[in-house]
Design a protein around this motif. Structure first.
Motif, PDB file in Angstrom:
ATOM      1  N   UNK A   1      -8.567   6.180   1.079  1.00 60.90           N
ATOM      2  CA  UNK A   1      -7.612   6.578   0.039  1.00 60.90           C
ATOM      3  C   UNK A   1      -7.825   5.810  -1.266  1.00 60.90           C
ATOM      4  N   UNK A   2      -8.620   4.767  -1.228  1.00 61.57           N
ATOM      5  CA  UNK A   2      -8.855   3.966  -2.420  1.00 61.57           C
ATOM      6  C   UNK A   2      -7.808   2.889  -2.626  1.00 61.57           C
ATOM      7  N   UNK A   3      -7.200   2.425  -1.523  1.00 62.36           N
ATOM      8  CA  UNK A   3      -6.138   1.419  -1.628  1.00 62.36           C
ATOM      9  C   UNK A   3      -6.582   0.036  -1.147  1.00 62.36           C
ATOM     10  N   UNK A   4      -7.887  -0.218  -1.113  1.00 61.49           N
ATOM     11  CA  UNK A   4      -8.376  -1.532  -0.682  1.00 61.49           C
ATOM     12  C   UNK A   4      -8.036  -2.625  -1.682  1.00 61.49           C
ATOM     13  N   UNK A   5      -8.266  -2.365  -2.940  1.00 60.04           N
ATOM     14  CA  UNK A   5      -8.097  -3.376  -3.980  1.00 60.04           C
ATOM     15  C   UNK A   5      -6.651  -3.578  -4.410  1.00 60.04           C
ATOM     16  N   UNK A   6      -5.798  -2.596  -4.195  1.00 55.12           N
ATOM     17  CA  UNK A   6      -4.386  -2.634  -4.590  1.00 55.12           C
ATOM     18  C   UNK A   6      -4.178  -2.955  -6.067  1.00 55.12           C
TER      19      UNK A   6
ATOM     20  N   UNK B   1       0.835  -1.206   0.000  1.00 53.97           N
ATOM     21  CA  UNK B   1       0.000   0.000   0.000  1.00 53.97           C
ATOM     22  C   UNK B   1       0.868   1.253   0.000  1.00 53.97           C
ATOM     23  N   UNK B   2       1.935   1.225   0.791  1.00 51.97           N
ATOM     24  CA  UNK B   2       2.855   2.359   0.824  1.00 51.97           C
ATOM     25  C   UNK B   2       3.497   2.605  -0.529  1.00 51.97           C
ATOM     26  N   UNK B   3       3.909   1.530  -1.183  1.00 56.02           N
ATOM     27  CA  UNK B   3       4.522   1.656  -2.510  1.00 56.02           C
ATOM     28  C   UNK B   3       3.525   2.232  -3.504  1.00 56.02           C
ATOM     29  N   UNK B   4       2.274   1.759  -3.464  1.00 56.28           N
ATOM     30  CA  UNK B   4       1.249   2.266  -4.382  1.00 56.28           C
ATOM     31  C   UNK B   4       0.975   3.748  -4.111  1.00 56.28           C
ATOM     32  N   UNK B   5       0.963   4.126  -2.842  1.00 57.65           N
ATOM     33  CA  UNK B   5       0.722   5.509  -2.470  1.00 57.65           C
ATOM     34  C   UNK B   5       1.815   6.414  -3.031  1.00 57.65           C
ATOM     35  N   UNK B   6       3.058   6.009  -2.861  1.00 58.09           N
ATOM     36  CA  UNK B   6       4.187   6.804  -3.360  1.00 58.09           C
ATOM     37  C   UNK B   6       4.199   6.836  -4.885  1.00 58.09           C
ATOM     38  N   UNK B   7       3.966   5.687  -5.521  1.00 60.82           N
ATOM     39  CA  UNK B   7       3.964   5.621  -6.990  1.00 60.82           C
ATOM     40  C   UNK B   7       2.867   6.480  -7.602  1.00 60.82           C
TER      41      UNK B   7
ATOM     42  N   UNK C   1      -1.869   1.815   8.299  1.00 57.63           N
ATOM     43  CA  UNK C   1      -2.275   0.442   8.602  1.00 57.63           C
ATOM     44  C   UNK C   1      -3.749   0.338   9.001  1.00 57.63           C
ATOM     45  N   UNK C   2      -4.422   1.467   9.220  1.00 57.52           N
ATOM     46  CA  UNK C   2      -5.849   1.459   9.549  1.00 57.52           C
ATOM     47  C   UNK C   2      -6.662   1.192   8.285  1.00 57.52           C
ATOM     48  N   UNK C   3      -7.510   0.201   8.335  1.00 57.33           N
ATOM     49  CA  UNK C   3      -8.354  -0.138   7.180  1.00 57.33           C
ATOM     50  C   UNK C   3      -9.192   1.063   6.729  1.00 57.33           C
TER      51      UNK C   3
END
Length: 133
Positions: free
Chosen positions: A53-58, A17-23, A45-47
């Motif tokens: 943020x829209x990072x559920x599906x990754x 998730x962190x990588x996707x956020x930065x990318x 780390x909070x769901x």
């Protein structure tokens, strides 16, 4: 943050998730905010946070919805210091309204992270958040 094979699957998901956020960052503001959240670790780390943020599906390419956090800071299940940190992070994006004086509510672990993010936002690499001024 580096992942070893001994780390639980939750750590791997947090790293992804962190990588996707930065990318997904499309501006220096977004990059500074994303890096701050990744470095802080616990808020991301909070769901409720990564869901907003829209990072559920990754997906392989994420489009982060920073505005999904706007107005929801008090409903995400964060403690006071986490809310202050998140508010300051959102203010870097221009979508928050947390005064800079709120840094007085940050502990020793989070304060250097915010200071590094501010110097990154200012594009100033001569100052570090670890040096006492």
């Amino acid at each position: 943050m580096t992942l070893t094979s001994a780390e639980p699957p939750e750590a791997a998901l947090l790293q992804l998730r962190g990588a996707r956020l930065i990318e997904s960052a499309t501006s220096n503001r977004e990059l500074a905010a994303a890096q701050a959240l990744v470095d802080e670790e616990t808020i991301l780390s909070h769901r409720s946070v990564y869901g907003a943020l829209g990072l559920l599906e990754l997906p392989s390419e994420a489009t982060v919805r920073w505005e999904g956090l706007t107005g929801r800071v008090y409903t995400l299940g964060l403690d006071h210091e986490e809310r202050v940190f998140l508010g300051l992070t959102l203010s870097m994006l221009g979508i928050g309204n947390t005064p800079l004086s709120a840094v007085s509510d940050l502990g020793e672990r989070r304060l250097p992270i915010i200071l590094r993010a501010i110097t990154q936002l200012a594009r100033n690499d001569t100052l570090t958040g670890d040096r006492r001024i």
